[in-house]
Design a protein around this motif. Structure first.
Motif, mmCIF file in Angstrom:
data_model
loop_
_atom_site.group_PDB
_atom_site.id
_atom_site.type_symbol
_atom_site.label_atom_id
_atom_site.label_comp_id
_atom_site.label_asym_id
_atom_site.label_seq_id
_atom_site.Cartn_x
_atom_site.Cartn_y
_atom_site.Cartn_z
ATOM 1 N N TYR A 35 0.994 -0.876 0.037
ATOM 2 C CA TYR A 35 -0.166 -0.223 -0.291
ATOM 3 C C TYR A 35 1.240 1.147 0.045
ATOM 4 O O TYR A 35 2.391 1.559 0.362
ATOM 5 C CB TYR A 35 -1.118 -0.173 1.113
ATOM 6 C CG TYR A 35 -0.412 0.604 2.562
ATOM 7 C CD1 TYR A 35 0.014 1.290 3.346
ATOM 8 C CD2 TYR A 35 0.813 -0.961 3.068
ATOM 9 C CE1 TYR A 35 -0.078 1.276 4.551
ATOM 10 C CE2 TYR A 35 1.311 -0.898 4.283
ATOM 11 C CZ TYR A 35 1.075 0.503 4.678
ATOM 12 O OH TYR A 35 1.144 0.938 6.254
ATOM 13 N N ASP A 36 0.320 2.766 -0.065
ATOM 14 C CA ASP A 36 1.053 3.508 0.021
ATOM 15 C C ASP A 36 1.507 4.168 1.253
ATOM 16 O O ASP A 36 2.224 5.154 0.983
ATOM 17 C CB ASP A 36 0.297 4.804 -0.706
ATOM 18 C CG ASP A 36 -1.136 5.458 0.239
ATOM 19 O OD1 ASP A 36 -1.141 4.230 1.131
ATOM 20 O OD2 ASP A 36 -1.803 6.060 -0.875
ATOM 21 N N THR A 38 0.242 4.821 4.173
ATOM 22 C CA THR A 38 -0.786 5.822 4.791
ATOM 23 C C THR A 38 -1.951 4.974 5.940
ATOM 24 O O THR A 38 -2.209 4.017 5.192
ATOM 25 C CB THR A 38 -1.795 6.541 3.975
ATOM 26 O OG1 THR A 38 -2.539 5.900 3.382
ATOM 27 C CG2 THR A 38 -0.957 7.410 2.643
ATOM 28 N N GLY A 41 -4.388 4.062 3.500
ATOM 29 C CA GLY A 41 -4.190 2.802 2.456
ATOM 30 C C GLY A 41 -4.125 1.181 3.368
ATOM 31 O O GLY A 41 -4.603 0.639 2.813
ATOM 32 N N THR A 44 -7.788 0.607 3.642
ATOM 33 C CA THR A 44 -7.579 -0.012 2.055
ATOM 34 C C THR A 44 -7.674 -1.374 2.129
ATOM 35 O O THR A 44 -8.743 -2.606 1.606
ATOM 36 C CB THR A 44 -7.824 0.956 1.303
ATOM 37 O OG1 THR A 44 -8.374 2.244 1.090
ATOM 38 C CG2 THR A 44 -8.153 0.332 0.088
ATOM 39 N N HIS A 75 -0.965 -4.724 -5.012
ATOM 40 C CA HIS A 75 -0.684 -3.310 -4.499
ATOM 41 C C HIS A 75 -2.192 -2.729 -5.193
ATOM 42 O O HIS A 75 -3.348 -3.344 -5.272
ATOM 43 C CB HIS A 75 0.566 -2.373 -5.756
ATOM 44 C CG HIS A 75 0.366 -1.078 -4.849
ATOM 45 N ND1 HIS A 75 1.247 -1.437 -4.239
ATOM 46 C CD2 HIS A 75 -0.259 -0.187 -5.547
ATOM 47 C CE1 HIS A 75 0.895 0.096 -3.946
ATOM 48 N NE2 HIS A 75 -0.149 1.196 -4.621
ATOM 49 N N ARG A 76 -2.482 -2.061 -3.321
ATOM 50 C CA ARG A 76 -3.902 -1.748 -3.611
ATOM 51 C C ARG A 76 -3.883 -0.318 -3.388
ATOM 52 O O ARG A 76 -3.539 0.432 -2.525
ATOM 53 C CB ARG A 76 -3.962 -3.003 -2.380
ATOM 54 C CG ARG A 76 -4.688 -3.371 -1.922
ATOM 55 C CD ARG A 76 -4.998 -4.482 -2.799
ATOM 56 N NE ARG A 76 -6.725 -3.773 -3.127
ATOM 57 C CZ ARG A 76 -7.334 -3.672 -4.677
ATOM 58 N NH1 ARG A 76 -7.227 -4.442 -5.407
ATOM 59 N NH2 ARG A 76 -8.340 -3.104 -4.194
ATOM 60 N N GLU A 77 -4.168 0.419 -4.625
ATOM 61 C CA GLU A 77 -4.518 2.009 -3.813
ATOM 62 C C GLU A 77 -5.272 1.999 -2.496
ATOM 63 O O GLU A 77 -6.485 1.790 -3.248
ATOM 64 C CB GLU A 77 -4.884 2.804 -5.924
ATOM 65 C CG GLU A 77 -3.287 2.023 -6.471
ATOM 66 C CD GLU A 77 -2.647 3.175 -6.384
ATOM 67 O OE1 GLU A 77 -2.813 4.178 -5.820
ATOM 68 O OE2 GLU A 77 -1.627 3.036 -7.037
ATOM 69 N N THR A 78 -5.262 3.502 -2.007
ATOM 70 C CA THR A 78 -6.164 3.869 -1.504
ATOM 71 C C THR A 78 -7.060 4.523 -1.931
ATOM 72 O O THR A 78 -7.162 5.125 -2.525
ATOM 73 C CB THR A 78 -5.587 4.843 -0.407
ATOM 74 O OG1 THR A 78 -3.956 5.139 0.290
ATOM 75 C CG2 THR A 78 -6.690 6.367 0.432
#
Length: 313
Positions: A35-36, A38, A41, A44, A75-78
């Protein structure tokens, strides 16, 4: 650092007691998630874990993720909507204080913080009730210990921040806390110093809090754009001309309230660890030597000032 300050949402809390469990069985093959970095994120990712029914082998920030030899991480975008659903939904199995501790664990920067938060959430969902006092579980004990360390660091930052005034009226302070506590102290300083512009800069994490008399924002500095902030120091040429006087006055106050006969360095360092001293005005070399205040009357002075005792008539 792009992480925003966490905003609590007003959500109705269910009555005390057991709450309906809402964790589906994680029957799919475990996955590695990124994740990013955050908190939103991470929420998520938690949503995705239960949506895909795939437990995490690992959850890592994409910037520092270590990929496996045979599988690429997912990978998961927020997603703000999914993060909000998870954050609000946590109140079905824990109270607001327990939920806040999960955010504090995230800010602790512990090496296993993501998996620790997942394990705590999963335990709470499957129990269907608050597990904050279930100290039989190692996960609960670890979360509680990290939350206590965060609270202690937050309290110290609120006590040990020392501002310097610049020529343009900005009050600047540099800190270097063990944990990422700036989001936790923002409300305290916004309320306490609401009538002045200030900046608190975290030298270790290279971001700060800036209050402009109306709101407090998270700010960052470019590498070449603000060399003073990058080193955590403010050049003497940009300080207010009265700042050295302010520091001398503060040091004099500190020296005069000290009681030499009750000096206890071991206790002093326990409450004010050495790592904070380099940012404390009272711990800097004195510009002028300390001189005790000469305001004590010599023995017998009080009687002399009272005049001769009245004799019998």
């Amino acid at each position: 650092m792009s992480q925003p300050l966490m905003r609590r949402r007003a959500t109705a809390v269910s009555p005390a007691g057991a709450r309906p469990a809402g964790a589906p069985a994680l029957t799919a093959a475990p996955r590695d998630y990124t994740y990013d970095g955050t908190f939103e994120g991470l929420l998520t990712v938690l949503f995705t874990v239960y949506d895909w029914r795939a437990a995490p082998n690992s959850i890592q920030p994409a910037a520092t993720a270590q990929a496996g030899l045979f599988a690429q991480p997912a990978h998961r975008e927020t997603d703000e909507a999914q993060a909000a659903r998870v954050w609000d939904g946590l109140l079905r199995t824990m109270d607001a204080e327990a939920r806040a501790r999960l955010y504090h664990v995230f800010l602790s920067e512990d090496a296993e913080r993501e998996l620790l938060i997942f394990r705590y959430v999963d335990l709470a969902l499957r129990a269907g009730r608050d597990i904050a006092e279930n100290y039989v579980e190692a996960t609960v004990r670890r979360v509680q210990r990290l939350a206590q360390q965060m609270f202690r660091e937050k309290h110290r930052m609120e006590a040990f921040v020392r501002f310097e005034k610049t020529r343009d009226g900005l009050f600047h302070a540099t800190v270097e806390p063990d944990y990422d506590v700036l989001p936790l102290i923002a409300a305290h300083f916004t309320k306490r110093y609401a009538d002045q512009r200030w900046l608190i800069y975290d030298r270790r994490r290279r971001y700060g809090l800036y209050y402009d008399l109306t709101r407090t924002d998270v700010v960052q500095f470019e590498e070449a754009g603000a060399p003073a902030h990058a080193t955590g120091a403010v050049a003497a040429t940009v300080l207010d001309e009265r700042e050295p006087l302010f520091q001398v006055l503060w040091q004099a106050y500190f020296d005069h309230v000290n009681i030499p006969e009750r000096r206890n360095l071991k206790l002093h360092r326990r409450h004010m660890p050495l790592r904070y001293w380099k940012y404390l005005s009272e711990k800097q070399p004195r510009a002028q030597p300390f001189q005790p205040i000469q305001n004590k009357r010599p023995p017998g002075a009080a009687g002399a000032l009272a005049g001769p005792a009245a004799g019998p008539e």
